[in-house]
Design a protein around this motif. Structure first.
Motif, short mmCIF file in Angstrom:
data_model
loop_
_atom_site.label_atom_id
_atom_site.label_comp_id
_atom_site.label_asym_id
_atom_site.label_seq_id
_atom_site.Cartn_x
_atom_site.Cartn_y
_atom_site.Cartn_z
N PHE A 52 0.83 -1.20 0.00
CA PHE A 52 0.00 0.00 0.00
C PHE A 52 0.87 1.26 0.00
O PHE A 52 0.52 2.27 -0.62
CB PHE A 52 -0.93 0.01 1.21
CG PHE A 52 -1.89 -1.15 1.25
CD1 PHE A 52 -3.06 -1.14 0.50
CD2 PHE A 52 -1.62 -2.26 2.03
CE1 PHE A 52 -3.94 -2.20 0.53
CE2 PHE A 52 -2.49 -3.33 2.07
CZ PHE A 52 -3.65 -3.30 1.31
N THR A 109 0.67 4.03 -2.88
CA THR A 109 0.32 5.39 -2.50
C THR A 109 1.41 6.38 -2.90
O THR A 109 1.13 7.47 -3.41
CB THR A 109 0.08 5.48 -0.99
OG1 THR A 109 -0.95 4.55 -0.62
CG2 THR A 109 -0.34 6.88 -0.57
N ALA A 162 1.28 6.91 -6.62
CA ALA A 162 0.14 7.75 -7.00
C ALA A 162 0.40 9.22 -6.69
O ALA A 162 0.11 10.10 -7.50
CB ALA A 162 -1.12 7.28 -6.27
N LEU A 163 0.96 9.50 -5.52
CA LEU A 163 1.22 10.88 -5.14
C LEU A 163 2.36 11.50 -5.94
O LEU A 163 2.38 12.72 -6.16
CB LEU A 163 1.52 10.95 -3.64
CG LEU A 163 0.37 10.60 -2.70
CD1 LEU A 163 0.85 10.61 -1.25
CD2 LEU A 163 -0.80 11.56 -2.87
N LYS A 194 -6.24 14.91 -4.97
CA LYS A 194 -4.90 14.42 -4.66
C LYS A 194 -4.37 15.01 -3.36
O LYS A 194 -3.78 14.30 -2.54
CB LYS A 194 -3.95 14.74 -5.81
CG LYS A 194 -2.52 14.25 -5.60
CD LYS A 194 -1.66 14.55 -6.82
CE LYS A 194 -0.24 14.08 -6.62
NZ LYS A 194 0.60 14.34 -7.82
N VAL A 242 -6.00 13.33 -0.40
CA VAL A 242 -5.40 12.02 -0.15
C VAL A 242 -4.05 12.19 0.55
O VAL A 242 -3.73 11.48 1.50
CB VAL A 242 -5.23 11.24 -1.46
CG1 VAL A 242 -4.43 9.95 -1.24
CG2 VAL A 242 -6.59 10.91 -2.07
N ASN A 243 -3.26 13.14 0.08
CA ASN A 243 -1.97 13.41 0.70
C ASN A 243 -2.13 13.82 2.16
O ASN A 243 -1.35 13.39 3.02
CB ASN A 243 -1.24 14.50 -0.09
CG ASN A 243 0.16 14.76 0.42
OD1 ASN A 243 0.98 13.86 0.50
ND2 ASN A 243 0.43 16.01 0.79
N VAL A 279 -3.08 10.72 4.25
CA VAL A 279 -1.92 9.85 4.45
C VAL A 279 -1.03 10.35 5.59
O VAL A 279 -0.53 9.58 6.41
CB VAL A 279 -1.11 9.74 3.14
CG1 VAL A 279 0.25 9.08 3.39
CG2 VAL A 279 -1.88 8.95 2.10
N VAL A 320 5.66 6.10 3.27
CA VAL A 320 5.24 6.72 2.01
C VAL A 320 6.19 7.86 1.63
O VAL A 320 6.57 7.99 0.46
CB VAL A 320 3.79 7.23 2.11
CG1 VAL A 320 3.43 8.09 0.90
CG2 VAL A 320 2.82 6.07 2.24
N ARG A 329 8.20 7.94 -1.75
CA ARG A 329 7.82 9.01 -2.68
C ARG A 329 9.03 9.84 -3.10
O ARG A 329 9.18 10.19 -4.27
CB ARG A 329 6.76 9.92 -2.03
CG ARG A 329 6.31 11.06 -2.93
CD ARG A 329 5.26 11.91 -2.24
NE ARG A 329 4.85 13.02 -3.09
CZ ARG A 329 3.92 13.93 -2.76
NH1 ARG A 329 3.31 13.84 -1.58
NH2 ARG A 329 3.60 14.90 -3.58
#
Length: 230
Positions: A29, A33, A36-37, A45, A48-49, A52, A108, A112
């Motif tokens: 996950f 994630t 996606a970010l 977006k 969602v950020n 998270v 994440v 990222r």
């Protein structure tokens, strides 16, 4: 390590178990994630950020209470899981869930940053040769972000080892069942003469955390060199 008593060993073993599963289950996950970010554009977006990273901002007790409301036996999700024999509240699996959620933002973020460091032109070049998006990720992106994935995973493991507020709120502090190292330290400090046991667990916690950070740096550096030399 004979200087640890049975109750202390139980807390250490449970912490390792909880942290391992929290890291392992949340890793796919976390990669999805982070990808996606870092790479995708979609409505909401920033929301969602924010979600998270919310566990980093909210008091851990609040996160634990929200988990209890959601995944408790009377919660909307917990009630459904209980019908099929899956119990999270006041169980070690719930401790893993709480620890995983609290560590998720750190995982994440590390992944990222590694994705954003990859030159998109390399991925575009592979795509122009006819490779699918999934194949481009597996053959181009994944090898290059592997150091970030490993660093994020180990960092999440270390964070999960030290999680206390959300865990004790969601699964309580039951010796042998949900009592992790931080919970055991708290319990020992509440009784006369427990300072010695608490101090030993503090030493174990510091050693594991420092070891995890050192391993993370060493593995990330080694993998990065291999990727650069490939």
């Amino acid at each position: 390590m004979g200087w640890l008593g049975p109750e202390e060993w139980s807390a250490v073993a449970l912490s390792l178990r909880v942290s391992f599963w929290a890291m392992l289950v949340s890793l796919p996950f976390g990669v999805f994630t982070a990808l996606a970010l870092a790479r995708w554009s979609f409505p909401g977006k920033q929301i969602v950020n924010g979600i998270v990273h919310l566990p980093l901002i909210l008091p851990p007790v609040v996160t634990g209470y929200l988990l209890l409301l959601t995944f408790g036996v009377r919660g909307p999700v917990g009630g459904l899981l209980d019908r099929v024999g899956i119990t999270l509240a006041f169980h070690w699996t719930g401790a893993a869930l709480a620890a995983g959620i609290m560590a998720f933002p750190l995982m994440v973020r590390a992944i990222r940053l590694s994705i954003e460091a990859v030159d998109p032109r390399l991925e575009q070049a592979a795509a122009t040769l006819g490779a699918s998006r999934g194949w481009v990720f597996l053959t181009v992106t994944l090898p290059m972000i592997l150091p970030g994935i490993l660093a994020g995973a180990i960092l999440a493991f270390a964070k999960a080892m030290g999680e206390f507020g959300a865990t004790i709120t969601f699964v309580s502090n039951i010796p042998g069942q949900t009592q992790t190292i931080p919970s055991a330290i708290y319990a020992f400090l509440q009784v006369p003469g427990g300072e010695g046991a608490a101090l030993r667990l503090v030493a174990v916690s510091v050693a594991v955390a420092m070891g995890a950070l050192l391993v993370s740096e060493a593995v990330s550096t080694r993998v990065a060199r291999r990727v650069a030399g490939a």
